[in-house]
Design a protein around this motif. Structure first.
Motif, mmCIF file in Angstrom:
data_model
loop_
_atom_site.group_PDB
_atom_site.id
_atom_site.type_symbol
_atom_site.label_atom_id
_atom_site.label_comp_id
_atom_site.label_asym_id
_atom_site.label_seq_id
_atom_site.Cartn_x
_atom_site.Cartn_y
_atom_site.Cartn_z
ATOM 1 N N UNK A 6 0.834 -1.204 0.000
ATOM 2 C CA UNK A 6 0.000 0.000 0.000
ATOM 3 C C UNK A 6 0.865 1.248 0.000
ATOM 4 N N UNK A 7 1.899 1.260 0.827
ATOM 5 C CA UNK A 7 2.803 2.406 0.921
ATOM 6 C C UNK A 7 3.618 2.556 -0.358
ATOM 7 N N UNK A 8 4.161 1.439 -0.822
ATOM 8 C CA UNK A 8 5.022 1.457 -2.004
ATOM 9 C C UNK A 8 4.240 1.901 -3.245
ATOM 10 N N UNK A 9 3.010 1.423 -3.369
ATOM 11 C CA UNK A 9 2.186 1.787 -4.528
ATOM 12 C C UNK A 9 1.882 3.281 -4.538
ATOM 13 N N UNK A 28 7.588 3.681 8.361
ATOM 14 C CA UNK A 28 8.644 4.660 8.075
ATOM 15 C C UNK A 28 9.010 4.740 6.597
ATOM 16 N N UNK A 29 8.084 5.184 5.759
ATOM 17 C CA UNK A 29 8.455 5.366 4.349
ATOM 18 C C UNK A 29 9.494 6.464 4.198
ATOM 19 N N UNK A 72 13.056 5.510 -5.587
ATOM 20 C CA UNK A 72 13.809 6.182 -4.529
ATOM 21 C C UNK A 72 13.354 5.771 -3.126
ATOM 22 N N UNK A 73 12.425 4.798 -3.049
ATOM 23 C CA UNK A 73 12.038 4.213 -1.762
ATOM 24 C C UNK A 73 12.778 2.885 -1.668
ATOM 25 N N UNK A 74 13.893 2.885 -0.919
ATOM 26 C CA UNK A 74 14.863 1.799 -1.053
ATOM 27 C C UNK A 74 14.901 0.835 0.134
ATOM 28 N N UNK A 75 13.985 0.967 1.079
ATOM 29 C CA UNK A 75 13.972 0.034 2.212
ATOM 30 C C UNK A 75 12.541 -0.417 2.489
ATOM 31 N N UNK A 76 12.368 -1.264 3.467
ATOM 32 C CA UNK A 76 11.031 -1.750 3.796
ATOM 33 C C UNK A 76 10.225 -0.671 4.504
ATOM 34 N N UNK A 77 8.931 -0.891 4.609
ATOM 35 C CA UNK A 77 8.035 0.100 5.208
ATOM 36 C C UNK A 77 8.178 0.179 6.721
#
Length: 343
Positions: A262-265, A311-312, A275-280
């Motif tokens: 959900x966050x990544x989408x 933590x996005x 540019x979102x390079x780690x887990x949520x």
């Protein structure tokens, strides 16, 4: 809890669970030491072995375990044999290679990765209370020094002031090495806090947490100092909105993968997916990274009374980065955000 651990040992066909890990020792015994061995047997009896530095205090403070003095590896193996411990259950991720080799010399080893994860992931009321206090102390600490975060102060100077505040408000030091990342350094998620002087136009990421009663907090806030580039302001809003999406997605019964997705989408829909390079996020408790993990690779399911971070972050090389992180208690129908610090 020890009864449940014993039942799991039995289900694996072992005689006892053995751990040398300091975090696991504290979780099981409530006793903090740099050296100790916890054993929970299939019979239900439990032992805590430690050396002369801690022995007398352990005898007074440890409950539910028989305290035994450490003497040597040969004595420990003799102790195993005397108690009928032939099949030792261990978490291979929690053992040094040298320790593993000692244990496997003369005993059968049953490996179970993350043996205690299922117990540690779901918090008791007492654990939730301690985490909540660790969060409150961290928040008070940041508020008390925030007026110092302005052009002219260095990253290390600000970190020092924040660490001092942890102690002032009742914390037990840093839960992890506090990150103060400014300017281009903010584009590196685990930047090593430096002597760089904060300047007008900088983005400053502060990732911090303290310890209370052996339990941790983990919070991140991003500050825009002075005349910040307009793209960084837009990125800040995307991250803030993405975090709200993630928090809203939290509830018992939902998969960790779904929350991450959900966050990544959302971030991808705004054009910043790469540019979102780690887990949520991740669980917190005795350690700052515990089960479960809110990631696309996770098979874990959220349960009531898990405490997790959301933590996005978006990190643009040579420009800057933004991360916003809060500690959340998972409930049946949603989540309660423990950290209430203004964003």
């Amino acid at each position: 809890m020890l009864e449940r651990v014993s039942l799991k040992v039995a289900s694996l066909g072992g005689d006892c669970y053995v751990t040398f890990d300091s975090a696991e020792n504290f979780y099981l015994t409530g006793f903090r030491s740099s050296f100790g061995i916890s054993l929970v047997s299939v019979r239900g009896d439990s032992f805590f072995i430690t050396d002369g530095r801690y022995l007398e205090r352990a005898k007074k403070e440890v409950r539910g375990f028989k305290v035994v003095k450490w003497e040597s590896w040969s004595k420990l193996k003799e102790f195993f044999r005397e108690n009928g411990f032939k099949r030792l259950v261990v978490d291979p991720n929690r053992l040094k290679l040298s320790t593993y080799r000692e244990l496997s010399s003369g005993f059968e080893i049953v490996e179970e990765k993350g043996f205690l994860n299922e117990f540690r992931a779901v918090k008791t009321e007492r654990e939730i209370s301690l985490i909540t206090r660790a969060v409150q102390i961290a928040e008070l600490s940041l508020k008390s020094v925030l007026h110092l975060l302005k052009p002219g102060i260095t990253e290390l100077e600000f970190r020092r002031e924040l660490l001092n505040a942890f102690f002032k408000f009742g914390g037990e030091g840093e839960a992890f090495t506090t990150i103060v990342a400014s300017g281009e350094g903010s584009s590196i998620p685990h930047w090593e806090t430096s002597r760089r002087e904060i300047k007008d136009g900088d983005v400053v990421v502060v990732d911090f947490g303290t310890v209370y009663g052996g339990y941790v907090s983990d919070i991140t806030r991003t500050f825009l100092i002075g005349n910040v580039p307009s793209e960084m302001k837009r990125i800040y809003e995307v991250v803030r909105e993405a975090q709200a999406v993630g928090i809203k997605a939290l509830k018992a019964g939902k998969s960790c993968r779904e929350v991450d997705e959900a966050v990544r989408s959302y971030i991808e829909s705004k054009g910043y997916g790469e540019f979102f390079v780690h887990s949520t996020g991740h669980g917190i408790g005795v350690e700052v990274h515990e089960a479960p993990t809110l990631s696309r690779k996770s098979d874990e399911i959220l349960k009531k009374n898990m405490v997790v971070t959301v933590e996005p972050g978006i990190y643009i090389p040579e420009l800057g980065g933004v991360r916003i992180e809060d500690d959340c208690l998972v409930l049946e129908e949603g989540a309660f955000v423990i950290s209430q610090l203004d964003k």
